[in-house]
Design an enzyme around this catalytic site. Structure first.
Site, PDB file in Angstrom:
ATOM      1  N   GLY A  10       0.834  -1.188   0.000  1.00 63.91           N
ATOM      2  CA  GLY A  10       0.000   0.000   0.000  1.00 63.91           C
ATOM      3  C   GLY A  10       0.871   1.241   0.000  1.00 63.91           C
ATOM      4  N   VAL A  11       0.763   2.058  -1.039  1.00 68.51           N
ATOM      5  CA  VAL A  11       1.567   3.281  -1.162  1.00 68.51           C
ATOM      6  C   VAL A  11       0.645   4.483  -0.987  1.00 68.51           C
ATOM      7  CG1 VAL A  11       3.114   4.615  -2.632  1.00 68.51           C
ATOM      8  CG2 VAL A  11       3.153   2.119  -2.749  1.00 68.51           C
ATOM      9  N   SER A  12       0.873   5.240   0.076  1.00 65.91           N
ATOM     10  CA  SER A  12      -0.041   6.333   0.430  1.00 65.91           C
ATOM     11  C   SER A  12       0.406   7.694  -0.082  1.00 65.91           C
ATOM     12  CB  SER A  12      -0.169   6.411   1.950  1.00 65.91           C
ATOM     13  OG  SER A  12       1.083   6.781   2.533  1.00 65.91           O
ATOM     14  N   GLY A  13       1.658   7.788  -0.514  1.00 63.81           N
ATOM     15  CA  GLY A  13       2.209   9.088  -0.884  1.00 63.81           C
ATOM     16  C   GLY A  13       3.084   9.667   0.205  1.00 63.81           C
ATOM     17  N   GLY A  14       3.222   8.937   1.323  1.00 62.03           N
ATOM     18  CA  GLY A  14       4.057   9.373   2.438  1.00 62.03           C
ATOM     19  C   GLY A  14       5.388   8.648   2.468  1.00 62.03           C
ATOM     20  N   SER A  17       5.454   4.476   3.628  1.00 58.12           N
ATOM     21  CA  SER A  17       5.116   3.464   2.620  1.00 58.12           C
ATOM     22  C   SER A  17       6.120   3.485   1.473  1.00 58.12           C
ATOM     23  CB  SER A  17       3.697   3.667   2.090  1.00 58.12           C
ATOM     24  OG  SER A  17       3.538   4.939   1.502  1.00 58.12           O
ATOM     25  N   MET A  36      -4.796   3.383  -2.345  1.00 60.61           N
ATOM     26  CA  MET A  36      -6.188   3.192  -1.961  1.00 60.61           C
ATOM     27  C   MET A  36      -6.902   4.542  -1.866  1.00 60.61           C
ATOM     28  SD  MET A  36      -5.819   0.260   0.961  1.00 60.61           S
ATOM     29  CE  MET A  36      -4.049   0.397   1.228  1.00 60.61           C
ATOM     30  N   CYS A 101     -10.589   1.581   9.876  1.00 61.04           N
ATOM     31  CA  CYS A 101     -10.089   1.546   8.503  1.00 61.04           C
ATOM     32  C   CYS A 101      -9.138   0.364   8.308  1.00 61.04           C
ATOM     33  CB  CYS A 101      -9.393   2.854   8.167  1.00 61.04           C
ATOM     34  SG  CYS A 101      -8.761   2.920   6.477  1.00 61.04           S
ATOM     35  N   GLY A 126       3.428   0.454   5.388  1.00 60.12           N
ATOM     36  CA  GLY A 126       4.467   1.225   6.060  1.00 60.12           C
ATOM     37  C   GLY A 126       4.227   1.404   7.543  1.00 60.12           C
ATOM     38  N   CYS A 207      -8.222  11.887   8.842  1.00 61.56           N
ATOM     39  CA  CYS A 207      -7.869  12.313   7.490  1.00 61.56           C
ATOM     40  C   CYS A 207      -8.977  13.102   6.804  1.00 61.56           C
ATOM     41  CB  CYS A 207      -7.488  11.099   6.652  1.00 61.56           C
ATOM     42  SG  CYS A 207      -8.806   9.881   6.448  1.00 61.56           S
TER      43      CYS A 207
END
Length: 355
Positions: A10-14, A17, A36, A101, A126, A207
């Site tokens: 899972g890549v969140s942009g942070g 991850s 996601m 979540c 992450g 969020c």
């Protein structure tokens, strides 16, 4: 032993991850990134934060030379996380959306999509956590229970938020950051050219609330219902509130006309009243015991409970220090927990975490 090759991360942009994906690639796994999309309502700036995060996730995966696929869980998130959260607030509880979540989306919908659609042998995130199978499932054993363990970085440990993950899912989860400090993770990101991600402000709070005050946000979904503030010591009304959904146990209240600060002691849905006490250290805000509702054992129920008492550690909020406790199993299946020291503002709807 089963060979684990294909991993969906899972890549969140942070940064967390991003470095998790980097470590997986360096270990020789076939890595696929998945972004996601769980929320799609635009904030006060006119742009959904998800769009910015996806742009960052795309840039990260291009830099790492791994594919990135966006999946839409907006409907599932609304039905299984957000709607549940709103209902609990209406009923006087204080739920934790991050735990919901993880339980219903990341380690359920995302996990099964990765396994079925992308033929993943495992998923990775992450999160700062460990399992007894190791960060890359190097100790994986089929049909064997796995234990969730605290991360090396005690300040970043996120096992609290993973406390509702099912055992069958946890067996095929990788947590590459479990043995790293946050400072080391940021340093690795900078070293491979992800400086702008390493400097990205870390997301805090809920969020989907954005920059708004929570009380203003929740009023968009729950109608305000004014009622009385009642002073616990005198039993007299001392002011008016605009809805029990806007207040949580232990929270300060600004009550017009009162010179001293008051704090929420309890909320009564039927009478729509909030009981308050004067002073943040009022004795009524503290307790050294509690009784649980639903119980989720990550591994299995400890044998000690059937023979008497389980001695372990306790926390009910992510940042709280662990405190010793004794746990007894009641005849109705619930647990009675006696704490070694009183804690302030234990709140209905929060998750109890023990180890």
């Amino acid at each position: 032993m089963e060979t684990i090759r294909n991993v969906v991360v899972g890549v969140s942009g942070g940064v967390d991850s991003a470095v998790a994906a980097l470590l997986l690639k360096n270990k020789g796994f076939n890595v696929t990134g998945v972004f996601m999309k769980n929320w799609d309502i635009r904030d006060e700036t006119g742009r959904c934060a998800v769009e910015r995060d996806y742009d960052d996730a795309r840039w990260i995966c291009d830099k790492l030379k791994i594919p990135l696929i966006q999946v839409d869980f907006v409907k599932e998130y609304w039905n299984e996380v957000f709607s549940d959260l709103v209902e609990k607030y209406q009923n006087g509880y204080t739920p934790n959306p991050d735990i919901l979540c993880n339980k219903n989306i990341k380690f359920d919908k995302f996990f099964h999509l990765a396994r079925n659609r992308f033929q993943a042998d495992a998923i990775a995130t992450g999160h700062y956590a460990k399992t007894s199978f190791g960060p890359y499932l190097e100790n994986y054993e089929a049909n064997t229970n796995v234990c969730l363990l605290q991360a090396q970085d005690s300040n970043k440990d996120q096992t609290f938020f993973l406390s509702q993950v099912p055992q069958q899912t946890l067996r095929r989860c990788m947590f590459p950051l479990g043995n790293y400090l946050k400072s080391h993770v940021k340093m690795m990101a900078v070293q491979i050219g992800l400086r702008q991600i390493a400097r990205k402000k870390e997301s805090m709070g809920i969020c989907f609330v954005g920059k708004r005050e929570f009380q203003d946000f929740i009023s968009e979904y729950i109608k305000d219902k004014p009622g009385d503030y009642i002073d616990l010591d005198s039993g007299l009304p001392i002011g008016r509130h605009d809805g029990i959904h806007k207040r949580t146990i232990g929270q300060g209240c600004k009550i017009s006309g009162c010179l001293k600060p008051y704090y929420v002691f309890s909320k009564d849905q039927e009478s729509n009243t909030i009981m308050v006490v004067g002073g943040t250290t009022h004795p009524a805000l503290y307790t050294d015991f509690l009784i649980t509702r639903e119980i989720h054992w990550i591994n299995e129920e400890p044998r000690e409970l059937n023979n008497g008492v389980l001695t372990c550690n306790f926390r009910f909020q992510h940042r709280n220090p662990l405190i010793g406790c004794r746990v007894y199993k009641m005849s109705n299946g619930r647990l009675f927990i006696r704490l070694d020291a009183p804690l302030r503002a234990i709140t209905k709807g929060q998750v109890i975490y023990s180890e």
